[in-house]
Design a protein around this motif. Structure first.
Motif, PDB file in Angstrom:
ATOM      1  N   GLU A 143      12.698 -50.089  42.530  1.00 19.69           N
ATOM      2  CA  GLU A 143      11.777 -48.975  42.715  1.00 19.69           C
ATOM      3  C   GLU A 143      12.456 -47.616  42.681  1.00 19.69           C
ATOM      4  N   ARG A 144      13.730 -47.526  43.095  1.00 22.50           N
ATOM      5  CA  ARG A 144      14.400 -46.230  43.166  1.00 22.50           C
ATOM      6  C   ARG A 144      15.376 -45.991  42.015  1.00 22.50           C
ATOM      7  N   ASP A 145      15.601 -46.993  41.189  1.00 24.38           N
ATOM      8  CA  ASP A 145      16.553 -46.837  40.094  1.00 24.38           C
ATOM      9  C   ASP A 145      15.955 -47.294  38.765  1.00 24.38           C
ATOM     10  N   PHE A 146      15.612 -48.565  38.674  1.00 23.30           N
ATOM     11  CA  PHE A 146      15.121 -49.137  37.429  1.00 23.30           C
ATOM     12  C   PHE A 146      13.836 -48.434  36.962  1.00 23.30           C
ATOM     13  N   VAL A 147      12.839 -48.373  37.845  1.00 22.07           N
ATOM     14  CA  VAL A 147      11.539 -47.820  37.468  1.00 22.07           C
ATOM     15  C   VAL A 147      11.636 -46.329  37.186  1.00 22.07           C
ATOM     16  N   VAL A 148      12.346 -45.592  38.042  1.00 20.35           N
ATOM     17  CA  VAL A 148      12.444 -44.141  37.872  1.00 20.35           C
ATOM     18  C   VAL A 148      13.130 -43.801  36.559  1.00 20.35           C
ATOM     19  N   THR A 149      14.157 -44.562  36.211  1.00 13.48           N
ATOM     20  CA  THR A 149      14.896 -44.292  34.980  1.00 13.48           C
ATOM     21  C   THR A 149      14.098 -44.682  33.743  1.00 13.48           C
ATOM     22  N   ALA A 150      13.376 -45.784  33.805  1.00  9.48           N
ATOM     23  CA  ALA A 150      12.658 -46.287  32.637  1.00  9.48           C
ATOM     24  C   ALA A 150      11.324 -45.597  32.402  1.00  9.48           C
ATOM     25  N   ALA A 151      10.791 -44.902  33.405  1.00  8.67           N
ATOM     26  CA  ALA A 151       9.443 -44.328  33.299  1.00  8.67           C
ATOM     27  C   ALA A 151       9.368 -43.268  32.209  1.00  8.67           C
ATOM     28  N   ASP A 152       8.199 -43.161  31.603  1.00  8.88           N
ATOM     29  CA  ASP A 152       7.932 -42.144  30.593  1.00  8.88           C
ATOM     30  C   ASP A 152       7.622 -40.810  31.268  1.00  8.88           C
ATOM     31  N   PRO A 153       7.570 -39.722  30.484  1.00 10.28           N
ATOM     32  CA  PRO A 153       7.202 -38.425  31.065  1.00 10.28           C
ATOM     33  C   PRO A 153       5.802 -38.450  31.657  1.00 10.28           C
ATOM     34  N   ASP A 154       5.538 -37.498  32.545  1.00  7.98           N
ATOM     35  CA  ASP A 154       4.226 -37.411  33.193  1.00  7.98           C
ATOM     36  C   ASP A 154       3.125 -37.265  32.147  1.00  7.98           C
ATOM     37  N   GLY A 155       2.016 -37.976  32.374  1.00  7.45           N
ATOM     38  CA  GLY A 155       0.896 -37.926  31.455  1.00  7.45           C
ATOM     39  C   GLY A 155       0.889 -39.029  30.417  1.00  7.45           C
ATOM     40  N   GLN A 156       2.008 -39.730  30.272  1.00 10.55           N
ATOM     41  CA  GLN A 156       2.085 -40.837  29.329  1.00 10.55           C
ATOM     42  C   GLN A 156       1.527 -42.109  29.972  1.00 10.55           C
ATOM     43  N   PRO A 157       1.205 -43.137  29.152  1.00 11.36           N
ATOM     44  CA  PRO A 157       0.605 -44.360  29.723  1.00 11.36           C
ATOM     45  C   PRO A 157       1.470 -45.040  30.769  1.00 11.36           C
ATOM     46  N   TYR A 158       2.788 -44.943  30.630  1.00 12.07           N
ATOM     47  CA  TYR A 158       3.683 -45.610  31.580  1.00 12.07           C
ATOM     48  C   TYR A 158       4.567 -44.580  32.279  1.00 12.07           C
ATOM     49  N   ASP A 159       3.927 -43.546  32.819  1.00 13.31           N
ATOM     50  CA  ASP A 159       4.680 -42.572  33.603  1.00 13.31           C
ATOM     51  C   ASP A 159       4.954 -43.136  34.994  1.00 13.31           C
ATOM     52  N   LEU A 160       5.682 -42.367  35.794  1.00 16.96           N
ATOM     53  CA  LEU A 160       6.142 -42.872  37.087  1.00 16.96           C
ATOM     54  C   LEU A 160       4.980 -43.169  38.027  1.00 16.96           C
ATOM     55  N   THR A 161       3.941 -42.335  38.008  1.00 18.51           N
ATOM     56  CA  THR A 161       2.790 -42.574  38.875  1.00 18.51           C
ATOM     57  C   THR A 161       2.115 -43.897  38.541  1.00 18.51           C
ATOM     58  N   HIS A 162       1.946 -44.170  37.246  1.00 19.09           N
ATOM     59  CA  HIS A 162       1.319 -45.421  36.824  1.00 19.09           C
ATOM     60  C   HIS A 162       2.176 -46.623  37.197  1.00 19.09           C
ATOM     61  N   LEU A 163       3.472 -46.556  36.915  1.00 19.15           N
ATOM     62  CA  LEU A 163       4.353 -47.686  37.218  1.00 19.15           C
ATOM     63  C   LEU A 163       4.401 -47.950  38.717  1.00 19.15           C
ATOM     64  N   ASN A 164       4.514 -46.896  39.523  1.00 17.78           N
ATOM     65  CA  ASN A 164       4.544 -47.078  40.977  1.00 17.78           C
ATOM     66  C   ASN A 164       3.275 -47.747  41.478  1.00 17.78           C
ATOM     67  N   SER A 165       2.125 -47.345  40.945  1.00 12.15           N
ATOM     68  CA  SER A 165       0.849 -47.906  41.396  1.00 12.15           C
ATOM     69  C   SER A 165       0.750 -49.388  41.048  1.00 12.15           C
ATOM     70  N   VAL A 166       1.137 -49.754  39.827  1.00 11.51           N
ATOM     71  CA  VAL A 166       1.060 -51.158  39.428  1.00 11.51           C
ATOM     72  C   VAL A 166       2.048 -51.994  40.232  1.00 11.51           C
ATOM     73  N   MET A 167       3.251 -51.479  40.451  1.00 12.07           N
ATOM     74  CA  MET A 167       4.248 -52.231  41.221  1.00 12.07           C
ATOM     75  C   MET A 167       3.771 -52.442  42.658  1.00 12.07           C
ATOM     76  N   ARG A 168       3.164 -51.421  43.255  1.00 10.06           N
ATOM     77  CA  ARG A 168       2.655 -51.580  44.615  1.00 10.06           C
ATOM     78  C   ARG A 168       1.460 -52.510  44.641  1.00 10.06           C
ATOM     79  N   ARG A 169       0.645 -52.487  43.592  1.00 11.66           N
ATOM     80  CA  ARG A 169      -0.487 -53.409  43.509  1.00 11.66           C
ATOM     81  C   ARG A 169       0.001 -54.852  43.481  1.00 11.66           C
ATOM     82  N   ILE A 170       1.066 -55.094  42.745  1.00 12.92           N
ATOM     83  CA  ILE A 170       1.660 -56.438  42.699  1.00 12.92           C
ATOM     84  C   ILE A 170       2.141 -56.845  44.087  1.00 12.92           C
TER      85      ILE A 170
END
Length: 564
Positions: free
Chosen positions: A169-196
């Motif tokens: 959550e603090r390294d892999f996801v933050v580094t791999a995330a797309d810029p804000d507004g993209q389909p796989y930006d950090l907000t989207h990835l964080n939400s899906v990971m927390r949903r899991i």
């Protein structure tokens, strides 16, 4: 692979060289295949962690059915391990240059510890003394030895689980995330990971309980060990695929050597005193970095909420059972609360997007938006990858976080009133008499149960919105080299406040005293809300757009006049 070490002026040049391939990789953003492999790896990790977390409670109760000592010892050991070593694990994640090897290490240690503990649990719950519940039998020494080994393995499991979450959550996801507004930006990835995570938290205990009830505890032990073994390789392969396809993840992290390594120069480097002094200094440095961070107040506010018992925890459920609520009703209410928690992962991205439309508010917004990407200020590294896009998102996160924690506080007020009506009143105080007069008539009606469970469940929406927004703020507003160590210190405080909750419950252990614990929990939530609101005020310069409220009131007045 050896780590790269830089000092002094070399840090700037290395940071520039490391960021060069990142700009080239922007055109190769995260694809659906990468995202699904990332989700699969996280799901397997979370499922195994949640499954063992719950089944270990069942295994302990089966091995020691006539006492709570073993369960208490196990809980204390795990909590103390997190308090003492979570920040050290976070620092290790920050300083490990190879992201994939770090994640693999946490996965492997977790699987080995769970599989080994499952073997010991299998023999422990199968022993004749465990079946009879006699701790004074001839085999009690063997039991104690096995239980001691299990405790050691559970320390490894706890720390490796924390390391896995930090690395992901603090390294892999933050580094791999797309810029804000993209389909796989950090907000989207964080939400899906927390949903899991929340889905696993809900479903894993249910399935394992059904399986153990239908078969036996020994079968449950075997299934837990088998699942950890079977998912081990799949989880590693999924993480490897994400790493292979994302150029940003393959860039090695650089490690700057600071004052933390220059300790006790008068002592021989190989002496035990030198090693202990260096470890203590690094441990202190982690806490100093935490409190010097710009985002430590939101983190502490979130951690402080763990002292509250106003959640579907073991303490609260035990009180409800003693108060006469049926287990079926509690289970349904807890499931409803879990559904509300999961809904927060859908609400958060929408809320952040909507509330991010306001730009240029607060001192931080104006400064950060104009700084140069090559600045030596560590805080500027927040914009290294996607300059100019982060301030608006941070504004949305701060505003939505304030809405979330305020929503939680407001909905816990009727919960506390219901608990005051529910708790037996053995002391005749003025305040309790007033509350009893107000709420006494509903104490024997279904409205009491509805008020208690409905408002408690919907308060979980605010809690997890606040959790998600705070998580992303700590991800983006901390330097890359301190993300995991910062969160490790946060985990230490979470465990510390969780331990304080249990201590308070031990001191005020009578059912009629639970209302005071509930009132203190509401006070703790209020303190967190005020602290976070003060931080938002500092960041933005205001909490409410009074000018917009004034314009809205004028519009209402004009329309009323037109109607008349």
């Amino acid at each position: 692979m050896s780590s790269e070490v830089t000092t002094g002026d070399e840090v700037h040049s290395d940071r520039t060289s490391v960021s060069e391939p990142l700009s080239d990789s922007h055109q190769h953003g995260m694809t659906g295949s990468q995202a699904w492999n990332l989700y699969a790896s996280h799901f397997l990790s979370t499922w195994n962690i949640r499954t063992y977390e719950f089944t270990a409670i069942i295994f302990t109760a089966a091995a020691y059915p006539d006492t709570l000592i073993a369960s208490s010892i196990r809980g204390i050991v795990r909590t103390l391990a997190s308090i003492c070593f979570a920040s050290i694990v976070g620092r290790w994640v920050d300083h490990a240059p190879h992201r994939l090897k770090t994640l693999w290490s946490t996965i492997s240690v977790n699987r080995i510890s769970v599989i080994s503990a499952s073997v010991l649990w299998f023999f422990l719950v199968s022993s004749e003394s465990a079946t009879q519940g006699s701790l004074q039998s001839t085999s009690s020494i063997t039991q104690d030895i096995m239980f001691g080994l299990i405790l050691f393995l559970e320390v490894l499991e706890t720390l490796s689980a924390s390391g896995n979450m930090l690395s992901m959550e603090r390294d892999f996801v933050v580094t791999a995330a797309d810029p804000d507004g993209q389909p796989y930006d950090l907000t989207h990835l964080n939400s899906v990971m927390r949903r899991i995570d929340l889905i696993c938290k809900l479903i894993a205990p249910i399935l394992i309980s059904i399986m153990v009830s239908a078969t036996s505890v020994r079968i449950g032990v075997f299934v837990v060990g088998a699942l950890s073994t079977a998912s081990w390789g799949v989880e590693l392969i999924c993480a490897k695929r994400v790493w292979d396809l994302n150029p940003r993840l393959r860039v090695l992290k650089t490690i700057g050597i600071g004052d933390s390594n220059t300790v006790s120069q008068s002592l021989p480097p190989s002496s035990s005193c030198h090693k202990i002094s260096r470890a203590l200094r690094r441990y202190r440095q982690d806490f100093e970095n935490y409190f010097s961070s710009e985002v430590w107040i939101p983190s502490m506010s979130l951690s402080f909420l763990h002292i509250s018992v106003l959640t579907y925890s073991a303490t609260f459920i035990t009180f409800l059972l003693n108060a006469g609520f049926s287990l079926d009703l509690i289970t349904i209410a807890r499931a409803a609360g879990s559904v509300v928690e999961i809904s927060s992962t859908v609400v958060t991205p929408i809320g952040v997007h909507y509330l991010s439309k306001t730009k240029g508010h607060g001192r931080i917004r104006g400064v950060v938006a104009r700084v140069n990407e090559d600045s030596e200020d560590p805080g500027v590294r927040l914009l290294e990858r996607f300059p100019g896009q982060q301030p608006a998102t941070e504004t949305g996160l701060e505003r939505l976080g304030l809405w979330g924690i305020s929503w939680q506080l407001l909905n816990l007020v009727p919960v506390v009133f219901a608990l005051w009506s529910l708790s037996p009143d053995t002391t005749t105080t003025t305040s309790s008499a007033i509350v009893s007069r107000i709420l006494g008539p509903i104490a024997t009606q279904p409205l009491l149960a509805f008020t208690l469970f409905f408002f408690l469940s919907i308060s979980r929406l605010g809690l997890w919105i606040f959790d998600l927004t705070t998580q992303q703020l700590t991800q983006t507003m901390n330097p890359t080299s301190q993300r995991s160590s910062f969160t490790g210190v946060e985990y230490s405080f979470v465990s510390l406040f969780g331990l304080a909750q249990h201590i308070v419950a031990i001191v005020l252990h009578r059912p009629e005293q639970f209302k005071w614990i509930a009132l203190m929990s509401l006070g703790a939530t209020a303190i967190s809300t005020v602290a976070y609101a003060g931080w938002v005020w500092k960041m933005r310069g205001h909490l409410v757009h009074w000018d917009r409220i004034g314009k809205g009131c004028k519009c209402v007045k004009v329309r009323l006049r037109q109607v008349r």
